[in-house]
Motif scaffolding. Sequence first.
Motif, short mmCIF file in Angstrom:
data_model
loop_
_atom_site.label_atom_id
_atom_site.label_comp_id
_atom_site.label_asym_id
_atom_site.label_seq_id
_atom_site.Cartn_x
_atom_site.Cartn_y
_atom_site.Cartn_z
N THR A 33 1.01 -1.23 -0.23
CA THR A 33 -0.18 -0.16 0.14
C THR A 33 0.39 1.10 -0.40
O THR A 33 1.69 1.31 0.73
N ALA A 35 1.35 6.19 -0.98
CA ALA A 35 0.96 6.38 0.08
C ALA A 35 1.39 7.87 -0.27
O ALA A 35 2.91 7.71 0.19
N TYR A 37 2.22 12.05 1.08
CA TYR A 37 2.13 13.07 2.21
C TYR A 37 2.43 13.77 1.74
O TYR A 37 3.53 14.03 1.14
N PHE A 47 -0.60 12.91 6.14
CA PHE A 47 -1.13 12.06 4.97
C PHE A 47 -2.33 11.96 4.18
O PHE A 47 -2.88 13.80 4.57
N SER A 50 -4.16 7.34 -0.25
CA SER A 50 -3.01 5.94 -0.35
C SER A 50 -3.76 5.33 -1.30
O SER A 50 -4.87 5.55 -1.07
N THR A 52 -4.27 0.60 -2.48
CA THR A 52 -3.67 -0.76 -1.72
C THR A 52 -3.88 -1.16 -3.40
O THR A 52 -3.66 -0.67 -4.49
N THR A 57 -8.34 2.69 -2.23
CA THR A 57 -8.02 4.38 -2.28
C THR A 57 -8.70 5.67 -1.10
O THR A 57 -9.90 4.45 -0.28
N CYS A 95 6.30 10.78 -1.39
CA CYS A 95 5.30 8.52 -1.58
C CYS A 95 6.06 8.22 -0.47
O CYS A 95 7.40 8.32 -0.22
N ARG A 98 2.52 3.06 2.63
CA ARG A 98 1.55 3.74 4.11
C ARG A 98 2.04 2.94 6.13
O ARG A 98 2.54 2.30 5.79
N GLY A 99 1.66 4.19 6.44
CA GLY A 99 2.50 3.98 7.75
C GLY A 99 3.79 3.61 7.94
O GLY A 99 4.24 4.26 9.49
#
Length: 117
Positions: A33, A35, A37, A47, A50, A52, A57, A95, A98-99
């Motif tokens: 995934t 994302a 930012y 954020f 995002s 997957t 999205t 980019c 995610r996380g």
Amino acid sequence: QVQLVESGGGLVQAGGSLRLSCTASGIRFSFTTMAWYRQGPGKQREFVASITSLRSTNYADSVKGRFTISRDDGKSTVYLQMNSLEPEDTAVYYCAPRGWTPERSDWGQGTQVTVSS
């Protein structure tokens, strides 16, 4: 080693559009995934959007209806189409998977987006 390279930023007038790109290496991109930012002047990184591996999205409320995230797994690239830009969108855009936390040392250099009023 993860490498993230963002591009596509620039100076645009309010109401204009930009398309950002980010190419990743060192990760299993198609399974990850991804994302976007952003970090505005004097602000914390936040954020934006995002996507997957199944193309589901998610967007921050501030960009819903204006920004669109997409990906090309064959190119290990994630995109951010930004329309109806506002001065409040001025920031450095990054980019990452995610996380990721801001403390990581392997963020890319980001791409500067400046929206003039």
